[in-house]
Structure formats: C-alpha cells, structure tokens
Design an enzyme around this catalytic site. Structure first.
Site, PDB file in Angstrom:
ATOM      1  N   ASN A 210       0.845  -1.205   0.000  1.00 54.90           N
ATOM      2  CA  ASN A 210       0.000   0.000   0.000  1.00 54.90           C
ATOM      3  C   ASN A 210       0.876   1.249   0.000  1.00 54.90           C
ATOM      4  O   ASN A 210       2.100   1.149  -0.052  1.00 54.90           O
ATOM      5  CB  ASN A 210      -0.952  -0.023   1.196  1.00 54.90           C
ATOM      6  CG  ASN A 210      -0.193  -0.116   2.493  1.00 54.90           C
ATOM      7  OD1 ASN A 210       0.574   0.778   2.852  1.00 54.90           O
ATOM      8  ND2 ASN A 210      -0.364  -1.223   3.215  1.00 54.90           N
ATOM      9  N   ASP A 279      -4.353  -6.305   5.080  1.00 53.96           N
ATOM     10  CA  ASP A 279      -5.386  -7.124   5.714  1.00 53.96           C
ATOM     11  C   ASP A 279      -5.342  -8.554   5.168  1.00 53.96           C
ATOM     12  O   ASP A 279      -5.676  -9.500   5.866  1.00 53.96           O
ATOM     13  CB  ASP A 279      -6.767  -6.513   5.472  1.00 53.96           C
ATOM     14  CG  ASP A 279      -6.965  -5.257   6.320  1.00 53.96           C
ATOM     15  OD1 ASP A 279      -6.433  -5.225   7.443  1.00 53.96           O
ATOM     16  OD2 ASP A 279      -7.616  -4.306   5.851  1.00 53.96           O
ATOM     17  N   LYS A 289       8.701 -17.208 -10.443  1.00 55.19           N
ATOM     18  CA  LYS A 289       8.032 -16.068 -11.066  1.00 55.19           C
ATOM     19  C   LYS A 289       6.860 -16.554 -11.941  1.00 55.19           C
ATOM     20  O   LYS A 289       7.039 -17.471 -12.753  1.00 55.19           O
ATOM     21  CB  LYS A 289       9.054 -15.308 -11.924  1.00 55.19           C
ATOM     22  CG  LYS A 289       8.498 -14.056 -12.514  1.00 55.19           C
ATOM     23  CD  LYS A 289       9.538 -13.341 -13.358  1.00 55.19           C
ATOM     24  CE  LYS A 289       8.868 -12.248 -14.148  1.00 55.19           C
ATOM     25  NZ  LYS A 289       9.687 -11.769 -15.248  1.00 55.19           N
ATOM     26  N   ASP A 306      -4.878  -9.857  12.840  1.00 62.07           N
ATOM     27  CA  ASP A 306      -4.839  -8.448  13.229  1.00 62.07           C
ATOM     28  C   ASP A 306      -3.862  -8.296  14.402  1.00 62.07           C
ATOM     29  O   ASP A 306      -4.115  -8.805  15.496  1.00 62.07           O
ATOM     30  CB  ASP A 306      -6.245  -7.968  13.622  1.00 62.07           C
ATOM     31  CG  ASP A 306      -6.276  -6.461  13.746  1.00 62.07           C
ATOM     32  OD1 ASP A 306      -5.533  -5.916  14.587  1.00 62.07           O
ATOM     33  OD2 ASP A 306      -7.019  -5.812  12.992  1.00 62.07           O
ATOM     34  N   ILE A 307      -2.737  -7.623  14.147  1.00 64.59           N
ATOM     35  CA  ILE A 307      -1.664  -7.514  15.148  1.00 64.59           C
ATOM     36  C   ILE A 307      -2.152  -6.738  16.371  1.00 64.59           C
ATOM     37  O   ILE A 307      -1.947  -7.137  17.521  1.00 64.59           O
ATOM     38  CB  ILE A 307      -0.423  -6.811  14.531  1.00 64.59           C
ATOM     39  CG1 ILE A 307       0.056  -7.579  13.296  1.00 64.59           C
ATOM     40  CG2 ILE A 307       0.695  -6.677  15.569  1.00 64.59           C
ATOM     41  CD1 ILE A 307       1.081  -6.840  12.465  1.00 64.59           C
ATOM     42  N   PHE A 323      -4.568   3.076  15.065  1.00 63.28           N
ATOM     43  CA  PHE A 323      -4.862   4.092  14.060  1.00 63.28           C
ATOM     44  C   PHE A 323      -6.067   3.610  13.259  1.00 63.28           C
ATOM     45  O   PHE A 323      -6.317   2.411  13.183  1.00 63.28           O
ATOM     46  CB  PHE A 323      -3.665   4.292  13.119  1.00 63.28           C
ATOM     47  CG  PHE A 323      -2.770   5.419  13.529  1.00 63.28           C
ATOM     48  CD1 PHE A 323      -1.915   5.284  14.610  1.00 63.28           C
ATOM     49  CD2 PHE A 323      -2.785   6.632  12.837  1.00 63.28           C
ATOM     50  CE1 PHE A 323      -1.094   6.322  15.004  1.00 63.28           C
ATOM     51  CE2 PHE A 323      -1.971   7.678  13.217  1.00 63.28           C
ATOM     52  CZ  PHE A 323      -1.120   7.529  14.302  1.00 63.28           C
ATOM     53  N   LYS A 337     -13.670   0.499  15.722  1.00 64.18           N
ATOM     54  CA  LYS A 337     -12.376  -0.175  15.933  1.00 64.18           C
ATOM     55  C   LYS A 337     -11.918  -0.045  17.384  1.00 64.18           C
ATOM     56  O   LYS A 337     -11.356  -0.975  17.952  1.00 64.18           O
ATOM     57  CB  LYS A 337     -11.310   0.400  14.981  1.00 64.18           C
ATOM     58  CG  LYS A 337     -11.504  -0.087  13.556  1.00 64.18           C
ATOM     59  CD  LYS A 337     -10.532   0.508  12.560  1.00 64.18           C
ATOM     60  CE  LYS A 337     -10.885   0.020  11.163  1.00 64.18           C
ATOM     61  NZ  LYS A 337     -10.197   0.701  10.086  1.00 64.18           N
TER      62      LYS A 337
HETATM   63  O1  PMT Z   1       3.044   6.003   6.520  1.00 66.59           O
HETATM   64  P1  PMT Z   1       2.507   7.335   6.066  1.00 66.59           P
HETATM   65  O2  PMT Z   1       2.634   7.532   4.570  1.00 66.59           O
HETATM   66  O3  PMT Z   1       3.064   8.479   6.848  1.00 66.59           O
HETATM   67  O4  PMT Z   1       0.919   7.331   6.328  1.00 66.59           O
HETATM   68  C1  PMT Z   1       0.425   7.287   7.633  1.00 66.59           C
HETATM   69  C2  PMT Z   1      -0.789   6.350   7.740  1.00 66.59           C
HETATM   70  C3  PMT Z   1      -1.949   6.910   6.944  1.00 66.59           C
HETATM   71  C4  PMT Z   1      -0.446   4.949   7.231  1.00 66.59           C
HETATM   72  C5  PMT Z   1      -1.137   6.269   9.273  1.00 66.59           C
HETATM   73  O5  PMT Z   1      -1.466   7.546   9.756  1.00 66.59           O
HETATM   74  C6  PMT Z   1      -2.280   5.310   9.545  1.00 66.59           C
HETATM   75  O6  PMT Z   1      -3.451   5.630   9.449  1.00 66.59           O
HETATM   76  N1  PMT Z   1      -1.933   4.039   9.874  1.00 66.59           N
HETATM   77  C7  PMT Z   1      -2.906   2.936  10.043  1.00 66.59           C
HETATM   78  C8  PMT Z   1      -3.257   2.368   8.691  1.00 66.59           C
HETATM   79  C9  PMT Z   1      -4.228   1.221   8.743  1.00 66.59           C
HETATM   80  O7  PMT Z   1      -3.879   0.136   8.334  1.00 66.59           O
HETATM   81  O8  PMT Z   1      -5.376   1.490   9.299  1.00 66.59           O
HETATM   82  P2  PMT Z   1      -6.629   0.422   9.395  1.00 66.59           P
HETATM   83  O9  PMT Z   1      -7.793   1.268   9.712  1.00 66.59           O
HETATM   84  O10 PMT Z   1      -6.673  -0.453   8.196  1.00 66.59           O
HETATM   85  O11 PMT Z   1      -6.218  -0.478  10.630  1.00 66.59           O
HETATM   86  C10 PMT Z   1      -6.644  -0.223  11.963  1.00 66.59           C
HETATM   87  C11 PMT Z   1      -5.539  -0.494  12.954  1.00 66.59           C
HETATM   88  O12 PMT Z   1      -5.259  -1.885  13.017  1.00 66.59           O
HETATM   89  C12 PMT Z   1      -4.234   0.182  12.649  1.00 66.59           C
HETATM   90  O13 PMT Z   1      -3.676   0.620  13.879  1.00 66.59           O
HETATM   91  C13 PMT Z   1      -3.376  -0.927  12.050  1.00 66.59           C
HETATM   92  O14 PMT Z   1      -1.974  -0.729  12.305  1.00 66.59           O
HETATM   93  C14 PMT Z   1      -3.890  -2.127  12.797  1.00 66.59           C
HETATM   94  N2  PMT Z   1      -3.808  -3.402  12.060  1.00 66.59           N
HETATM   95  C15 PMT Z   1      -4.538  -3.595  10.922  1.00 66.59           C
HETATM   96  C16 PMT Z   1      -4.482  -4.852  10.287  1.00 66.59           C
HETATM   97  C17 PMT Z   1      -3.666  -5.858  10.823  1.00 66.59           C
HETATM   98  N3  PMT Z   1      -3.571  -7.053  10.238  1.00 66.59           N
HETATM   99  N4  PMT Z   1      -2.969  -5.631  11.934  1.00 66.59           N
HETATM  100  C18 PMT Z   1      -3.019  -4.424  12.564  1.00 66.59           C
HETATM  101  O15 PMT Z   1      -2.360  -4.236  13.590  1.00 66.59           O
END
Ligand code: PMT
Length: 401
Positions: A210, A279, A289, A306-307, A323, A337
């Site tokens: 991403n 995800d 390849k 999900d970590i 986040f 969330k």
């Molecule tokens: O890296 P930059 O270019 O500076 O951009 C910053 C950012 C936009 C990436 C950052 O500010 C941000 O929003 N990070 C979280 C991105 C994200 O994956 O959000 P989400 O809404 O999909 O996930 C929710 C939360 O679960 C997040 O804290 C994520 O780290 C966590 N997660 C999600 C999936 C997973 N398998 N494990 C996780 O821990």
C-alpha cells in the site's frame, strides 16, 4: 523550545583520534539548544586545534588550570558548578585511570573532582587497551562512583584493529545527553511501535502493498524518544532512516511484523500501531516467477491476523493505541475499531484525498478514547506526532493512576 534549551554542557576532550568527532558533538549539542563550553587536555590539542571548538561553541576553550585570564572570568570551581553535565568525550585510557585514582594534575581532571553534577565518559581507545584488566577495573570502579559510561562501540579502529573501543558517534552521544538532561514525559516507558506498509509476496519478485511511506510512524518514534521513552520501532519497508536512539526491527510481511511485535508486546508499556498492515495475503505465494500465460489471473487471498487486536487481547497487555485510516465516516469506523479491538485510544485520519494521510508530509488526526476525544489540527507529521505523544503520555498516566 529546543530539547536541550537552558541546559549547560561542559565537554572535556582528551587525547585521541576520536577528538575530531567531538567537533560534530559540539555542533549537535548547540543545535539542540545547549550552552556548551569545552575543556581540552594538552594531548587533545595534538589532535584538534582549540579554535575548532571555539568556533563551534561560540566560547573560548579552557586549556590550562593556571590560566590567570580564564580563572578571573570563571574559576575552575565555578566552571565545575556551572554545568548540568560534564561529558568527557573522547575519554582516553590514561584519563580514565587518572580520573578513577582521583588525580587532579590538569584542568579537566580537577573539574571531574570538583563537579557535583553528573559526569559521563565516552571511552575511546584501541580494543586491546580497552580489554586490558586495568582499564576494565577503572571503568567498573568509575561506574560504582556514579560516573555514567556511554559506550564504547565496536567496530573498525583507526589503528586497523576491530573490536570494542570506538567512541560512540556524535549523534548517539547527543541523544544520550538529551535523554539524561531532559527525561521527558515518557521517561522509563517502553514504547513499541509499528510503522510503514507490509509486503505480501505473490511470487519471488512481486508483492501486494500500500501507499504508506512510514513518515507518520517514524515521526511518532522520534517524538516518543524525545519524551524519554525507550522506543522499539517495528517497520515495514520504507525509504527512511531510523531516528537515532531508536531500536529498529525491520520486517517485510504482516506475519513477520506480527511475530516481531508479539515477541515484545508483553514487555512493553505502550503499543502504537501506526503501520498500514495488509489485511490479506496471497494464500500460496508462487515459488517461481508467475509467467504471463493467460488473459486473466486470479489470486486467492486469505486474512492476516490483526496484530493490534492480538496485542490488546494479551493477558499482560500494554496501553494500546491504534490508528484508523478511513476514506469515509471516519468517526464511525474509528469508534467501531476502538470498541471491537478493545483499545485505549485510536487516532483516526482521513485518507485518500487532500494533503494528509498516506505519503504526504502532513496529517491531521481525530483521537478518541472511551470517554473523550481530541482533534489534532492539520500540520506537519513531526508536529502532529509531538501532539499525539503528549496526548498518549497524558492518557497513559491517567490509566495507570
Ligand atoms: O506512513 P505514512 O505515509 O506516513 O501514512 C500514515 C498512515 C496513513 C499509514 C497512518 O497515519 C495510519 O493511518 N496508519 C494505520 C493504517 C491502517 O492500516 O489502518 P486500518 O484502519 O486499516 O487499521 C486499523 C488499525 O489496526 C491500525 O492501527 C493498524 O496498524 C492495525 N492493524 C490492521 C491490520 C492488521 N492485520 N494488523 C493491525 O495491527
């Protein structure tokens, strides 16, 4: 305010080739806001001219115990009292031996004896000299007398040897001074942080990922370190250099990030999940390849663990900050969330439009916790990270009390 604003550092320089690094150290300390005065031994002057440090510190360099002019401006006892930190860098084997024995036959040794403030030494010498039992004994005894030991590092030495004995780099010493003099709101807190994207392999040369640049996460790591936290940054692949003083664990896939985080989470006080973790991953990445053999190609994806949810479900769990990156209904999804992943806080950002979120140098956040919220206005990621860390420090302290 600068990190070392109003702090006074007396930098002692003894004879060693690493004295050239101390010029950069003066520059970094001064840039961080410290007032720096330099004291040199006679042997130090054989390596670098006092004028270099004078130009960088903006003050005359102290050289001699019996310099009447210098003594009339600020005598050596006053100078020893003046500083918040007396840092000897480089500290030679000879100097450490004399310091341990309580000698006072030059200005710097006298200052070490006369100072009631913190004294730190950054050893720099040949690896064999460092390993010698006499040096080791001196170091052990100095530590027992509350002298702070910063370094040495291991690596290639000016004499061609390899091993422990190199002086720490100027940035590392400046970071240590900063941590010592400005403990900050997160002093003693172990903060674990994820940042950047993950890469999910399709075959040995292709992956799903991403737009995360890691900028937001790295800015949070810096801000947390500046507030005194001991920071471990688990980072996906980014084109950024890890902030000095931060422990970097580089990973690639979501599974690797998961393993690195779960290994450390129970021993952390605060966990901030800023990474954009994929995800989904490809069910079976191809071993070779994939060839262009048909019009259509289907990839079967499976959900990654999900970590953040896994950390927050731990029995011995850190304070969890997530986040939420959303393109619509930011508040609604963020609150979902917060609840579903059982978080202490969530920082929501609008992504996919405007000058914030992924890739750019700017962001703005709406931060939620169970019974409160706070908006962090549009600003550079550095500034947003500082405000977020202040908020985390506040909520974390509340949660513990
Ligand atoms: O890296 P930059 O270019 O500076 O951009 C910053 C950012 C936009 C990436 C950052 O500010 C941000 O929003 N990070 C979280 C991105 C994200 O994956 O959000 P989400 O809404 O999909 O996930 C929710 C939360 O679960 C997040 O804290 C994520 O780290 C966590 N997660 C999600 C999936 C997973 N398998 N494990 C996780 O821990």
């Amino acid at each position: 305010m600068q990190a070392l604003g109003n702090k006074k550092v007396l930098l002692g320089i003894t004879g060693g080739i690493a004295a050239y690094k101390s010029a950069e150290l003066v520059r970094l300390l001064t840039k961080a806001g410290a007032e720096v005065r330099v004291v040199m031994t006679a042997s130090a002057q054989k390596f670098v001219q006092p004028l270099t440090y004078q130009a960088l510190s903006g003050h005359r360099v102290y050289l001699d115990l019996f310099d009447a002019e210098a003594e009339s401006a600020m005598d050596h006892i006053e100078l020893a009292r003046w500083c918040d930190l007396l840092l000897v860098a480089p500290a030679s084997a000879d100097f450490l031996g004399k310091m341990n024995a309580g000698y006072a036959d030059n200005l710097l040794l006298t200052l070490c004896l006369a100072s009631k403030q913190s004294v730190a030494v950054a050893p720099a010498m040949n690896q064999q000299m460092f390993a010698n039992p006499a040096t080791q004994e001196n170091i052990k005894q100095l530590a027992a007398k509350n002298v702070l030991l910063w370094g040495p590092a291991e690596g290639e030495q000016a004499c061609g040897d390899v091993g422990p004995g190199r002086m720490l780099e100027a940035q590392q010493l400046c970071d240590k001074a900063l941590q010592h003099l400005s403990p900050g709101r997160l002093a003693g807190v172990k903060l674990l942080l994820t940042a950047g994207p993950t890469r999910e392999a399709i075959d040995p040369v292709r992956y799903i990922s991403n737009r995360s640049s890691g900028k937001m996460g790295y800015a949070i790591a810096t801000a947390a370190f500046e507030q005194g936290a001991s920071v471990t940054l688990v980072s996906g692949p980014v084109a950024l250099t890890a902030p000095g003083g931060v422990n970097l664990i580089a990973v690639e896939s979501a599974q690797q990030m998961h393993d690195a985080v779960l290994q450390r989470a129970a021993d952390s006080d605060v966990f901030v999940a800023c990474a954009a973790v994929s995800d989904y991953r490809v069910d079976q990445a191809a071993a070779q390849k994939i060839k262009k053999s048909s019009d259509k190609l289907s990839l079967r994806l499976v959900l990654n663990t999900d970590i953040l949810a896994a950390v927050s479900a731990l029995e011995q769990r850190p304070f969890c900050v997530g986040f939420a990156a959303e393109t619509q209904d930011v508040e609604g999804y963020a609150l979902d969330k917060l609840k579903q992943k059982n978080l202490d806080m969530i920082a929501a950002n609008q992504v996919g439009a405007g000058n914030s979120g992924f890739e750019t140098d700017f962001n703005q956040l709406e931060v939620f916790w169970r019974d409160g919220r706070h908006a962090i206005a549009h600003a550079s990621k550095t500034e947003v990270a500082k405000q977020l860390i202040d908020l985390i420090a506040e909520r974390y302290t509340c949660a513990r009390s």
